[in-house]
Structures are given as C-alpha cells and as structure tokens.
Motif scaffolding. Structure first.
Motif, PDB file in Angstrom:
ATOM      1  N   GLU A 182      42.309  42.498  33.834  1.00  0.00           N
ATOM      2  CA  GLU A 182      41.848  41.697  35.007  1.00  0.00           C
ATOM      3  C   GLU A 182      42.637  40.141  34.647  1.00  0.00           C
ATOM      4  O   GLU A 182      42.930  39.809  35.503  1.00  0.00           O
ATOM      5  N   LEU A 183      42.679  39.923  33.365  1.00  0.00           N
ATOM      6  CA  LEU A 183      43.190  38.505  32.826  1.00  0.00           C
ATOM      7  C   LEU A 183      44.647  38.660  33.621  1.00  0.00           C
ATOM      8  O   LEU A 183      45.446  37.636  33.961  1.00  0.00           O
ATOM      9  N   ILE A 184      45.352  39.733  33.183  1.00  0.00           N
ATOM     10  CA  ILE A 184      46.792  39.714  33.454  1.00  0.00           C
ATOM     11  C   ILE A 184      46.913  39.519  35.027  1.00  0.00           C
ATOM     12  O   ILE A 184      48.153  38.776  35.371  1.00  0.00           O
ATOM     13  N   LEU A 185      46.111  40.182  35.837  1.00  0.00           N
ATOM     14  CA  LEU A 185      46.085  40.161  37.049  1.00  0.00           C
ATOM     15  C   LEU A 185      45.911  38.696  37.666  1.00  0.00           C
ATOM     16  O   LEU A 185      46.649  38.180  38.520  1.00  0.00           O
ATOM     17  N   LYS A 186      44.895  37.950  36.915  1.00  0.00           N
ATOM     18  CA  LYS A 186      44.730  36.728  37.350  1.00  0.00           C
ATOM     19  C   LYS A 186      45.697  35.681  36.894  1.00  0.00           C
ATOM     20  O   LYS A 186      46.359  34.737  37.699  1.00  0.00           O
ATOM     21  N   GLU A 187      46.006  35.580  35.661  1.00  0.00           N
ATOM     22  CA  GLU A 187      47.106  34.598  34.993  1.00  0.00           C
ATOM     23  C   GLU A 187      48.458  34.959  35.505  1.00  0.00           C
ATOM     24  O   GLU A 187      49.156  34.057  35.544  1.00  0.00           O
ATOM     25  N   LYS A 188      48.901  36.332  35.606  1.00  0.00           N
ATOM     26  CA  LYS A 188      50.464  36.518  35.633  1.00  0.00           C
ATOM     27  C   LYS A 188      50.513  36.564  37.374  1.00  0.00           C
ATOM     28  O   LYS A 188      51.673  36.148  37.867  1.00  0.00           O
ATOM     29  N   PHE A 189      49.597  37.198  37.959  1.00  0.00           N
ATOM     30  CA  PHE A 189      49.822  37.429  39.232  1.00  0.00           C
ATOM     31  C   PHE A 189      49.143  36.561  40.322  1.00  0.00           C
ATOM     32  O   PHE A 189      49.257  36.875  41.627  1.00  0.00           O
ATOM     33  N   GLY A 190      48.079  35.866  39.900  1.00  0.00           N
ATOM     34  CA  GLY A 190      47.306  35.024  40.653  1.00  0.00           C
ATOM     35  C   GLY A 190      46.356  35.827  41.490  1.00  0.00           C
ATOM     36  O   GLY A 190      45.760  35.510  42.594  1.00  0.00           O
ATOM     37  N   ILE A 191      45.828  37.171  41.003  1.00  0.00           N
ATOM     38  CA  ILE A 191      45.095  37.930  41.800  1.00  0.00           C
ATOM     39  C   ILE A 191      43.706  37.924  41.063  1.00  0.00           C
ATOM     40  O   ILE A 191      43.526  38.314  39.852  1.00  0.00           O
ATOM     41  N   THR A 192      42.763  37.627  41.880  1.00  0.00           N
ATOM     42  CA  THR A 192      41.522  37.712  41.390  1.00  0.00           C
ATOM     43  C   THR A 192      40.618  39.148  41.538  1.00  0.00           C
ATOM     44  O   THR A 192      41.053  39.625  42.543  1.00  0.00           O
ATOM     45  N   VAL A 193      39.632  39.497  40.672  1.00  0.00           N
ATOM     46  CA  VAL A 193      39.120  40.981  41.019  1.00  0.00           C
ATOM     47  C   VAL A 193      37.466  40.582  41.181  1.00  0.00           C
ATOM     48  O   VAL A 193      36.813  39.907  40.582  1.00  0.00           O
ATOM     49  N   SER A 194      37.105  41.600  42.136  1.00  0.00           N
ATOM     50  CA  SER A 194      35.651  41.453  42.535  1.00  0.00           C
ATOM     51  C   SER A 194      35.086  42.945  42.478  1.00  0.00           C
ATOM     52  O   SER A 194      35.957  43.907  42.826  1.00  0.00           O
ATOM     53  N   TYR A 195      33.998  43.153  41.716  1.00  0.00           N
ATOM     54  CA  TYR A 195      33.447  44.528  41.748  1.00  0.00           C
ATOM     55  C   TYR A 195      32.215  44.735  43.086  1.00  0.00           C
ATOM     56  O   TYR A 195      31.444  45.170  42.623  1.00  0.00           O
ATOM     57  N   GLN A 196      32.450  44.233  44.200  1.00  0.00           N
ATOM     58  CA  GLN A 196      31.427  44.305  44.995  1.00  0.00           C
ATOM     59  C   GLN A 196      31.789  45.268  46.212  1.00  0.00           C
ATOM     60  O   GLN A 196      31.274  44.774  47.427  1.00  0.00           O
ATOM     61  N   LEU A 197      32.817  45.846  46.155  1.00  0.00           N
ATOM     62  CA  LEU A 197      33.350  46.576  47.405  1.00  0.00           C
ATOM     63  C   LEU A 197      32.298  47.374  48.077  1.00  0.00           C
ATOM     64  O   LEU A 197      32.155  47.526  49.246  1.00  0.00           O
ATOM     65  N   GLN A 198      31.541  47.976  47.246  1.00  0.00           N
ATOM     66  CA  GLN A 198      30.369  48.831  47.942  1.00  0.00           C
ATOM     67  C   GLN A 198      29.445  48.505  48.692  1.00  0.00           C
ATOM     68  O   GLN A 198      28.711  48.723  49.448  1.00  0.00           O
ATOM     69  N   LYS A 199      29.464  47.009  48.607  1.00  0.00           N
ATOM     70  CA  LYS A 199      28.488  46.192  49.501  1.00  0.00           C
ATOM     71  C   LYS A 199      29.176  45.665  50.872  1.00  0.00           C
ATOM     72  O   LYS A 199      28.353  45.041  51.825  1.00  0.00           O
ATOM     73  N   GLN A 200      30.487  45.950  50.917  1.00  0.00           N
ATOM     74  CA  GLN A 200      31.121  45.526  52.345  1.00  0.00           C
ATOM     75  C   GLN A 200      30.601  46.762  53.496  1.00  0.00           C
ATOM     76  O   GLN A 200      31.074  47.883  53.163  1.00  0.00           O
ATOM     77  N   THR A 201      30.317  46.162  54.413  1.00  0.00           N
ATOM     78  CA  THR A 201      29.969  47.170  55.560  1.00  0.00           C
ATOM     79  C   THR A 201      31.313  48.043  55.999  1.00  0.00           C
ATOM     80  O   THR A 201      32.189  47.455  56.257  1.00  0.00           O
ATOM     81  N   GLY A 202      31.024  49.160  55.920  1.00  0.00           N
ATOM     82  CA  GLY A 202      31.772  50.273  56.463  1.00  0.00           C
ATOM     83  C   GLY A 202      32.950  50.721  55.126  1.00  0.00           C
ATOM     84  O   GLY A 202      33.802  51.531  55.680  1.00  0.00           O
ATOM     85  N   LEU A 203      32.778  50.019  54.300  1.00  0.00           N
ATOM     86  CA  LEU A 203      33.960  50.007  53.105  1.00  0.00           C
ATOM     87  C   LEU A 203      33.433  50.946  51.837  1.00  0.00           C
ATOM     88  O   LEU A 203      33.937  50.825  50.543  1.00  0.00           O
ATOM     89  N   ALA A 204      32.178  51.055  52.049  1.00  0.00           N
ATOM     90  CA  ALA A 204      31.257  51.670  50.581  1.00  0.00           C
ATOM     91  C   ALA A 204      32.152  52.933  50.172  1.00  0.00           C
ATOM     92  O   ALA A 204      31.846  53.230  49.080  1.00  0.00           O
ATOM     93  N   GLN A 205      32.950  53.669  50.999  1.00  0.00           N
ATOM     94  CA  GLN A 205      33.441  54.889  50.497  1.00  0.00           C
ATOM     95  C   GLN A 205      34.657  54.761  49.748  1.00  0.00           C
ATOM     96  O   GLN A 205      35.313  55.585  49.018  1.00  0.00           O
ATOM     97  N   LEU A 206      35.035  53.394  49.698  1.00  0.00           N
ATOM     98  CA  LEU A 206      36.443  53.401  49.214  1.00  0.00           C
ATOM     99  C   LEU A 206      36.203  52.869  47.575  1.00  0.00           C
ATOM    100  O   LEU A 206      35.317  52.334  47.181  1.00  0.00           O
ATOM    101  N   ARG A 207      37.214  53.079  46.925  1.00  0.00           N
ATOM    102  CA  ARG A 207      37.125  52.703  45.553  1.00  0.00           C
ATOM    103  C   ARG A 207      37.779  51.444  45.255  1.00  0.00           C
ATOM    104  O   ARG A 207      37.368  50.570  44.405  1.00  0.00           O
ATOM    105  N   SER A 208      39.007  51.131  46.021  1.00  0.00           N
ATOM    106  CA  SER A 208      39.281  49.833  45.855  1.00  0.00           C
ATOM    107  C   SER A 208      40.167  49.267  47.304  1.00  0.00           C
ATOM    108  O   SER A 208      40.576  50.362  48.130  1.00  0.00           O
ATOM    109  N   LEU A 209      40.225  47.815  47.576  1.00  0.00           N
ATOM    110  CA  LEU A 209      40.880  47.364  48.611  1.00  0.00           C
ATOM    111  C   LEU A 209      41.728  46.179  48.196  1.00  0.00           C
ATOM    112  O   LEU A 209      40.994  45.313  47.652  1.00  0.00           O
TER     113      LEU A 209
END
Length: 491
Positions: A182-209
């Motif tokens: 997670e830290l590599i993604l944030k510090e090296k590539f400026g990407i933040t990570v959230s673990y709440q995808l299952q709570k997004q309407t219509g997207l619960a079947q996805l593993r990642s987005l």
C-alpha cells in the motif's frame, strides 16, 4: 473497403510487394536501383510508411511501371482480395505482431496462394461467427496461445518484479507485506487504497476497481489477506511496468483491445513473481520432487508459506516447471463448482507443448468424474468449508498411450462460500518426469483410466458416469456407415 490513410498505405505496399515478386527483384536489388534504403522499402511494403512522390517515382521506374499505375487505388482481382482481407475488421482484431507476424508476412502468403489463403481466412471468420465467438473470447484465446508459445515464462517481468522487491526490501514472509505494498502505491505512484468497494452500489461483485482520475484503488474488504496482496501487487505491476492500456476492474466488463488483455496478463504475472519468488519456488519444488513418497502436507505447508493464494501458486508452477525442471508437457486447469446446483465448468486452462486433455472445446458436456480435479470438488467440498484439499492421481486415457501425473487442489471460493474451485497441474509421464519426480511410483498414488467427457466415453462399467455416451454412439454410427459404403464399393 474504406479508403483511409492506412488503406492507402496498404494498397501501395501491396502493389510494390506484388510487382517486385512478379519481376523477381529482391529488396536489396530494388534499393540499389532506387537509392532508397532496404529498411525504408521494407517499411513501405509493410504499409508502415508512405513515401514522398519523388521516391514513388524512383520505385515505379525500377519496377518498370508508370507512376500513375503505382499510386492508383485500382487493383487487380488478386490484389483486391488481399487488400480487403488485410483491411477488414477481423484482421485488425488479430494481435499478429505478438506472434512475430506482420502485413509483409501475410502479403507473402497471400501473393503465393491468394485463393487458398483467402479461403482459409474467410473460413476462420465463418467459424467464429457460427460458434458465436466474441471479441473478448478471441483476445483471451490469442493471449493463451502467446503464453504457450513462450512456455509461460517471461524473464523480463521476473527481473522487473525482483528489481522492485530489492528496491523496497520486500520479503515474502513479512507479516507487514500488505501495508508495505500500500505504501509503495501511495509514495511511489500517488495511488491511495480503499477497502470499501463492497459498499458501492452495483459493484459489490467486483474484487477491485481502479479510478484513474482520482488515482484510487478500491478493493473489496471481504477478500482474504492474500487476495488483497495480489491486487496491490498487480496494481504495482501496472504502474512499475508503465502499462497504460489496461482494464480498470478485476473482472473483465469489456475488452477494449488485445493490448489491454496482454497488459493485464503482464501485471498479473508481475504480481505472481513478486509474491512468489522464482528462486524460492524452484528450491521448494526441488524438495517436493526429491522425496521418494508423496507428501500432500509438505506441499500444503509450502503453499501456505507464501503470501499468495493457492491459485497463484499453482499457476506460478506453469512458469517454473518448464524453465527450470525441463517439464515442458503440462497443463493447468481451473474448474469452478457450484455447491448448490452441483454444476462444474472449466473456467481457465493453459496447455504447454501440445493440447492436452481435458480442454474447453466440449461445451455443455460432462467432464469425466474420474479426474481428481472433479472428484475433489464433488466428493470432498462442502458448503461453508474453509479447508484446502490436495489430491494426486496417475491418469491414463482410454485409447491413448498418454499418462499424466495430476496434482489438484480444491478450495472454497472466498468470500463466496456457495462456490468452490479446483486448481490442477497435469504433467505428462515421460523419462524426464521419472528422473525429476522421485515419488512418481509411490504406491499410495492411485492410477485411474479416464476419458474426456461422459458424452464421448465408450466405457460401459463406469460408476461415475453423469451422462449417456451420445457423442460416442453417434461417432460409432458414422464409422459403421463409412465402412458399409467402402465395403459396397469394393465388392
């Protein structure tokens, strides 16, 4: 045929290639006559370059044709057939460059035997239409062929994953590996990570987005730690390898291009190499193979020692075993099983050094229940189980001399406990395997006579049969008819 810039370049290149071939002039000879370099002429014939009028005039003189004849969009019947096929949407979908092919290669084939080669391509188009083969399916089939061509080992990606691991001091047994990714993604590539995808309407079947505009990676929080680690490592794979044409979801909604499919594979391969070190896996499998008795617990311990799922582990073997153990003739299968309905389908497959059985061309048929891949799922997996089952079997085919050592793992599909799947590696039993695998003749390993599907099986005493042998009966009837015709004509 749409006359855009690409088509105009294609027509000119085709005309020059055809005229040069008819007159028996090599590229080197044409270069000497025109003063145009061989490499540039080659680019023109491949329809990658369109020369200036002055160069076209030189080429026309060297080929003893008029300038107007060369630049005209009119073509003879043979050239028109070739141009139409090469500029068709079907041909544009083919990822030829990844297989070492280009327009020049195809033009050679077309000009040598235009009618036969054109008929062959048209036949492929008709087969695709009649079997309702989608563009997505075509791309994935092409990717599988690409992997098989390279024996599923890609040294550049292995080196890239090792480079990143060394750069950030990543250790596979580090309990803090996921936070570090997670830290590599944030510090090296400026990407933040959230673990709440299952709570997004219509997207619960996805593993990642991946949200590219927000530079945010959303992950389903219900996934296991190893599943999350793979998704993080895969996103690092996209970023570290600078793979821009890519899907944004874990499950394909739509394949935009073969490049996106290929880049998705490269990022996945990177993730597997990052989570399961090549050198460590080779060492571990040497220990497994050096034992004179089969030990499923030893293999389970090794699998659980990596911060990766059992699917990543088994798939990783398809890269390592051919390259470092000389076991080139193998297959990988993933069967998905619905515990409630009992339905089992072949979801993934990879065949190295030949098309081994079983494979996914038998749609709507019942795969042989004697396969350890199927029996583990249907007899050993129960709803809600968290246990990983490991099985081994020697499988020989009806009416075939081929015998395989088959190792299979069945496990629940996390987080969906209604489904399970099996992951299988099959190794052709030959002198190389006998030398490498010391437990091959262990008496605990059951040998079974198997077939492909129930519908095609001639065995009459099979307790596991799930369907009548309708395909076999139809084949027998066809053979009897052919024999009757031949006997009558020979009287």
């Amino acid at each position: 045929m749409i006359l855009n810039e690409d088509t105009i370049r294609l027509i000119l290149g085709l005309k020059i290639r055809t005229l040069r071939s008819e007159k028996g002039i090599s590229l080197t000879e044409l270069a000497l006559k025109t003063g145009v370099s061989v490499s540039y002429l080659n680019e023109i014939e491949k329809s990658k370059k369109h020369p200036k009028p002055s160069k076209i005039a030189l080429i026309a003189d060297a080929l003893d044709v008029s300038y107007d004849q060369l630049v005209s969009l009119e073509m003879d019947k043979k050239q028109l057939t070739v141009a139409r096929l090469l500029s068709s949407e079907f041909m544009k979908e083919l990822p030829l460059e990844h297989f070492g092919l280009d327009n020049s290669t195809l033009i050679d084939a077309f000009t040598t035997a235009p009618a036969r080669f054109g008929a062959f391509i048209n036949t492929l188009i008709e087969i695709a239409r009649s079997h309702d083969i989608s563009v997505d399916q075509f791309y994935f089939d092409a990717l599988r062929s690409f992997q098989e061509m390279h024996e599923n080992y890609f040294g550049e990606i292995e080196a890239s994953a090792q480079q990143l691991a060394e750069l950030y001091s990543l250790e596979q047994n580090d309990v803090n590996l996921t936070p570090k990714l997670e830290l590599i993604l944030k510090e090296k590539f400026g990407i933040t990570v959230s673990y709440q995808l299952q709570k997004q309407t219509g997207l619960a079947q996805l593993r990642s987005l991946y949200h590219s505009k927000k530079q945010q990676l959303l992950i389903n929080g219900l996934l296991s730690t190893n599943q999350k680690a793979f998704i993080l490592a895969k996103e690092i794979g996209f970023q570290f390898q600078e793979l821009h044409d890519r899907p944004n979801t874990s499950a394909w909604a739509k394949s935009e291009s073969f490049e996106a499919v290929l880049n998705n594979f490269k990022a996945s391969y990177f993730a597997g190499a990052l989570l399961i070190s090549c050198d460590q896996l080779v060492e571990d499998m040497q220990q497994v193979f050096s034992s004179t008795t089969w030990d499923s617990e030893k293999l389970a311990t090794i699998i659980n020692s990596y911060p990766a799922t059992s699917e990543v582990f088994m798939y990783r073997l398809t890269s390592i075993l051919p390259k470092f153990f000389g076991l080139h003739q193998l297959f990988f299968l993933k069967f998905d099983h619905d515990i409630q309905s009992g339905e089992t389908v072949l979801a993934k497959e990879l065949h190295l050094a030949g098309l081994h059985n079983p494979h996914a061309s038998f749609l709507n048929e019942h795969y042989c229940r004697r396969w350890i891949s199927i029996s583990l799922l249907e007899n050993k997996m129960t709803k809600g189980s968290n246990e990983m089952k490991i099985g081994i079997q020697r499988s020989s085919y009806v009416n075939s001399s081929n015998e395989y050592l088959v190792i299979s793992i069945a496990r629940p599909e996390h987080p969906n406990k209604e489904k399970s799947n099996s992951l299988t590696i099959g190794l052709l039993i030959n002198p190389v395997l006998a030398q490498k695998v010391q437990f091959l003749n262990d008496e605990k390993i059951i040998s079974r006579l198997v077939n492909i599907t129930c519908e095609r099986c001639e065995l009459t005493d099979c307790a596991e049969r799930a369907a009548a042998p309708i395909k076999f009966i139809k084949k027998q009837a066809q053979e009897r008819l052919i024999n009757a015709i031949e006997n009558f004509l020979n009287e």
